[in-house]
Write an enzyme that holds these catalytic residues in place. Sequence first.
Site, PDB file in Angstrom:
ATOM      1  N   HIS A  25       0.866  -1.182   0.000  1.00 57.27           N
ATOM      2  CA  HIS A  25       0.000   0.000   0.000  1.00 57.27           C
ATOM      3  C   HIS A  25       0.903   1.232   0.000  1.00 57.27           C
ATOM      4  O   HIS A  25       2.038   1.164   0.471  1.00 57.27           O
ATOM      5  CB  HIS A  25      -0.838  -0.059   1.286  1.00 57.27           C
TER       6      HIS A  25
ATOM      7  N   LYS B 124     -10.125  -0.129  10.693  1.00 59.71           N
ATOM      8  CA  LYS B 124     -10.397  -1.303   9.857  1.00 59.71           C
ATOM      9  C   LYS B 124     -10.844  -2.502  10.696  1.00 59.71           C
ATOM     10  O   LYS B 124     -11.203  -3.540  10.158  1.00 59.71           O
ATOM     11  CB  LYS B 124      -9.158  -1.663   9.033  1.00 59.71           C
TER      12      LYS B 124
ATOM     13  N   GLN C 295      -4.293  -4.740   7.090  1.00 63.87           N
ATOM     14  CA  GLN C 295      -5.357  -5.604   6.564  1.00 63.87           C
ATOM     15  C   GLN C 295      -5.417  -6.933   7.308  1.00 63.87           C
ATOM     16  O   GLN C 295      -6.434  -7.618   7.278  1.00 63.87           O
ATOM     17  CB  GLN C 295      -5.136  -5.889   5.067  1.00 63.87           C
TER      18      GLN C 295
ATOM     19  N   CYS D 115      -4.998   2.798  -3.430  1.00 66.07           N
ATOM     20  CA  CYS D 115      -3.748   3.293  -2.829  1.00 66.07           C
ATOM     21  C   CYS D 115      -2.607   2.291  -2.988  1.00 66.07           C
ATOM     22  O   CYS D 115      -1.811   2.090  -2.070  1.00 66.07           O
ATOM     23  CB  CYS D 115      -3.931   3.651  -1.357  1.00 66.07           C
TER      24      CYS D 115
ATOM     25  N   ASP E 200       3.428  -4.406   7.691  1.00 69.09           N
ATOM     26  CA  ASP E 200       2.211  -3.604   7.564  1.00 69.09           C
ATOM     27  C   ASP E 200       1.037  -4.576   7.731  1.00 69.09           C
ATOM     28  O   ASP E 200       0.685  -5.307   6.807  1.00 69.09           O
ATOM     29  CB  ASP E 200       2.168  -2.914   6.201  1.00 69.09           C
TER      30      ASP E 200
END
Lengths: 159, 411
Positions: B124, B226, B203, B368, B200
């Site tokens: 991302h 999220k 998600q 993104c 990261d």
Amino acid sequence: MPGLEDLYREIILDHYRSPRNRGELPVPPAHKVEGFNPLCGDEVVLYLDVDPDTDTVRDVKIAGQGCSISQASTSMMSAAVKGKSVAEARQLIRAFKALMSIHEHKLEGEGDGADLQAELEGVRLGDLEALQGVVKFPVRIKCATLAWNTLQQGLDETG
Amino acid sequence: MTYLDVARIKEDFPILRREVHGHRLVYLDSASSSQKPIAVLDAMDQMYRTSYANVHRGVYTIAEEATAAYENARTKVARFVNAPSTAELVFTRNATEAINLVAYTWARANLREGDAIVLTHLEHHANVVPWHMLAAERGVEVRWIPMTPDYELDLSNLDALLDGAKLLGVSAMSNVLGTMPPVRQLVDAAHAVGALALVDACQYVPHNVTDVQAWDADFVAFSAHKLLGPTGIGALWGREALLDAMPPFLGGGEMIRDVRLDGFTPNELPWKFEAGTQPIAEAVGFGAAVDYLSALGMDAVRAHEKQLTAYALNALLERFPRTLHIYGPLDVERRGGAVSFLFDEIHAHDVSQVLDEDGVCVRAGHHCAKPLMRVLGVPATTRASFYVYNDETDVDVLVESLAKAEKFFLG
């Protein structure tokens, strides 16, 4: 509540499925100009052949990729300005952008858009008026205006 | 087998009761941001109504209550990702700020011209642009782990890519493709050459059991919004020794132990990285969100989403066998619930516009992740993503609406 048929008029879908003036022109003498919509990735490429003696848009070819509104608007724009004088093309740009911004002006409470109506006065938009439904879908206005902003940039660069 | 009582869960989300264009709202954009359950809304509301004050300052009752609530939220979030210590759990504005924190402190203190950072094609922008900025400033080289044609990371050249690298940054789950790279294997490879590993997990954390210790990573970033929590708060987990040695990020109140005319001494962890008044109610909401998810059980959440993603992939391929292309792995064991697709002849934005008519919310665009979109060779995709409040009925509505879009544009 505006419906899909307000946005996607038949003439728009026709230009999307069968774009007019698709192709390239040799550069030079033609001028190549590109426009991008960074948020959605729409891309418009214009090849403008402006005759400096008569100040006329002798030929236009279009390329690029994007949503139906951006690509149909590009196709309709190419058909509308081909053969027109640069002054007429600029008048069309102003009129089209007025058509797209009347809604915004009303939202911002800047009167009834009378000044914008003046821009539209005496300009034959023809098929382009089908794109008027786009103003009911504010996030899509930038799709419709991309080709015209790119044309303006191209004319500024050639002029 | 049913893992979650989705009908019951839907009732916990007030927004799912509303209609759009006369249709029940079908929210399939949780990979962008999730909706909020009453438990989260109430926890934040209650905080403001009964115990709101600034934290770590006042010696009055509600200030102590607010401080306890804020730190209690930290403990909940730390436990949720199995952090060994709350000192290692720094609240940030979101995952983006967490990654920037590492880029501005650890990286700028430790990297110099000629050093290399290794990222992947799946990243991302949040895990790309901070490193581009560093590269431009410091002359640091950015290398890329490429993607295979079947949407996995191509690790065949990993040793060469990592040779001399100081940091590996990898997404634990692609927000576009759903791909879940082998994080532990990558972390081990990074450590083997003396590089640190940043994950990261923005998600990943909302949809899986997360164990930062099992990953053996050095930094892990994620966001509250999220995972059913509010916007404006996220977290950076980092190893205590690293965080301790890093210079502070933003300067101001809260992050100091002492300030003199000639300088300052930073606060201890984790407050060293929490400058200024923090998003206190949001932290409480973050804690309530992980409580809600923990009560469902993250094993059950993952199992539910695997089942639903398999159902969706099947339904899409069956209904549109020739015209629809899915971008991402088809094996649900190796992927999450973000499903990107594209019709051959219809632009993603046009699809999304027709879906909105039916109250279906999907994301259309580059998500993104423009470097990845360039690798895929498409300017945009349509993405449906699933969460605890989605069921097979939602997928059915999506498929019917897509059929309508196809008919509308292709006749």
